[in-house]
Design a protein around this motif. Sequence first.
Motif, short mmCIF file in Angstrom:
data_model
loop_
_atom_site.label_atom_id
_atom_site.label_comp_id
_atom_site.label_asym_id
_atom_site.label_seq_id
_atom_site.Cartn_x
_atom_site.Cartn_y
_atom_site.Cartn_z
N ILE A 2 0.84 -1.20 0.00
CA ILE A 2 0.00 0.00 0.00
C ILE A 2 0.88 1.26 0.00
CG2 ILE A 2 -1.65 1.34 1.40
CD1 ILE A 2 -3.08 -0.96 0.10
N TRP A 3 1.95 1.21 0.78
CA TRP A 3 2.87 2.36 0.83
C TRP A 3 3.49 2.60 -0.56
CZ3 TRP A 3 7.84 3.83 -0.12
CH2 TRP A 3 8.30 5.00 0.50
N TYR A 4 3.91 1.52 -1.19
CA TYR A 4 4.52 1.55 -2.52
C TYR A 4 3.53 2.17 -3.52
CZ TYR A 4 7.50 -0.88 -6.14
OH TYR A 4 8.35 -1.23 -7.16
N ARG A 5 2.31 1.68 -3.45
CA ARG A 5 1.28 2.18 -4.37
C ARG A 5 1.05 3.67 -4.17
NH1 ARG A 5 -3.39 0.96 -7.45
NH2 ARG A 5 -4.93 2.57 -7.05
N GLU A 6 0.96 4.08 -2.90
CA GLU A 6 0.59 5.45 -2.60
C GLU A 6 1.76 6.41 -2.82
OE1 GLU A 6 -1.44 5.65 1.12
OE2 GLU A 6 -0.84 7.75 1.46
N HIS A 7 2.90 6.09 -2.22
CA HIS A 7 3.99 7.08 -2.19
C HIS A 7 4.91 7.02 -3.40
CE1 HIS A 7 2.78 8.55 1.67
NE2 HIS A 7 2.65 7.29 2.08
N ILE A 8 4.93 5.89 -4.09
CA ILE A 8 5.76 5.80 -5.30
C ILE A 8 4.87 5.80 -6.54
CG2 ILE A 8 7.60 4.51 -6.49
CD1 ILE A 8 8.33 5.70 -3.66
#
Length: 658
Positions: free
Chosen positions: A402-408
């Motif tokens: 989820i972090w990857y999807r959102e922040h990258i």
Amino acid sequence: MSEPDGQSTTLDNLLSESRTFPPSEAFAAQANATSELYDEANADREAFWAAQARRLHWDTEWDQVLDWSNAPFAKWFVGGKLNVAYNCVDRHVEAGHGDRVAIHWEGEPGDSRTITYAELQREVSRTANALASLGVGSGDRVAIYLPMLPEAVYAMLACARLGALHSVVFGGFSSEALRTRINDAAAKVVITCDGQYRRGKAMPLKANVDEAVAGTPSVEHVLVVKRTGTETDWNPARDQWWDDVVEGQPDTHTPEAFDAEHPLFILYTSGTTGRPKGILHTSGGYLTQAAYTHHTVFDLKPESDVYWCTADIGWVTGHTYIVYGPLANGATQVIYEGTPNAPHEGRHWEIVQKYGVTLYYTAPTTIRTFMKWGADIPARYDLSSLRLLGSVGEPINPEAWIWYREHIGGNRAPIVDTWWQTETGAIMISPLPGHTHTKPGSAQRPLPGISAKVVDETGTPVAHGSGGLLVLDQPWPSMLRGIWGDDERYRETYWSKFADKGFYFAGDGAKYDNDGDIWLLGRVDDVMNVSGHRISTTEVESALVSHPTVAEAAVVGASDPTTGQAIVAFVILRGTADDAASGEAAIKALRDHVAHEIGPIAKPRQIMVVPELPKTRSGKIMRRLLRDVAENREIGDVSTLADSSVMNLISAGLGKSS
Ligand code: WTA
């Protein structure tokens, strides 16, 4: 309630991850992958793979797609002939794409080189001529011990061009590891460089080769690329500078067509015993699946995409998704020499911005490192060019996904979580971008043309909602053809567990969710057994990482007199978490959090706050060493750690543990 195989259903909290992300209409409309691919492959698997093989140029077409009569030794595209390097280089030039950039190379200190396909053709030809002048020919072995330099790619392709096998040994391995690998393959030539940049410092590399080749009777020549200007010892009878041998060579070379089953490379990977296994890959089937998966899973548009795989060529990901897949497809790619924090923690995003990277492929451990450094770092860069993100190497925790999807990925780019192994040669299980509704933490479905199942100990597929072992029940084109020099070990390691069924045993635990999607649960030896309940280390790690104070977590099963195994967790707290957070109260909060996420059974017996985790150079956490700490044993062999001082740091800090 417990399932037949003992997998604890208390784990279902994390495995019934309910978030799904449908593809955007815009992405779907332009996607290389369509649902028809599944239909075509299901209708006729061999015809499907024959169609994929036509992505390549064959000098002679095959007369049989698959010969499995001598299983488990497969032959694909029997009778076909091709040259792998011609397919990766020359044919793109001949098709008029000589001016297209093949490689945007970015050095760690900030120097850079741009290499077009026409230049690549000249460099590979020169290198092939140079190796031939040293006596390298078809079937010979060449060891490549280089960091991420363009010369590493030239050397690999030059070997392929000559029909010689390369054995790339990761530049972070010790001289001892290098010597073992050179001797196992009886390599004739070693290609290395004077030194390599690691976090801003020039470190000697040739010195390791000098030590290694003191005990390698097969080595006739050592070719040395000049990179850092580091002084090195010199044996004039054996050592030659790359430039002296390569520069003066003619820049044309006529490639010879080799049999589809001609060996392409050996790549060593660790097994359950100490001795590394030389995984053998061959030409036609390997390149077919490399090209097909790179096109389909990464949605590559060679005219417009800028692709970047952050792996090192010392690992299979670098072989298949830096060298062979992208170049077979005529891609433009970034190759970066250094570490993500050299000279600063925004380096990757600076590179994405500089080259307009559209497709980015990395490992969960790297993503969690970025999380630890903080989302404000990528936020300083323009990442709007990114249109697809990939993950490989270990199960990705839903929170990291989820972090990857959102922040990258700007909540826009689809994520492909790709499961495969050195042995499988190419991606086997992955969502299809533009088609699959992705789920954080699940690799989901075997690719069209691939068959994988989750089975119980008897080889019977388990029901949806249940866990078991991952097997590959049909041969695939890029499968390993054996272990170099050890057919028996090949049969024993991969084909003996389900010998009666003829399944390949991957060594991974997996589970079907209620939709029939596959979740990888880590190596089966990392599955803990606590009071008769099987709990995956990955799931406890995911639970820990989903807590706001945790950046990274590693979990091991430590032997326990009461429960069989007990869960011991090692956690790195986020940069922003203050010191007080590592106190008793914080640890209690984390244990409660795991109990809340998974169930009381998964509550770690012990949580230790550590500054770093012990990782191999490929980024895998070495749980064996953590198990030593957890079980109060003397710490075992640390020679394969990326940074061998990490265990000292961990041991020194344990005063603070609970
Ligand atoms: C693990 C790397 C979960 C798995 C290409 C496998 C994964 C081993 C994934 C192979 C993934 C790789 N999800 N686990 N997407 N990808 N693995 O040979 O345990 O270095 O067996 O190949 O990594 O590692 P190898």
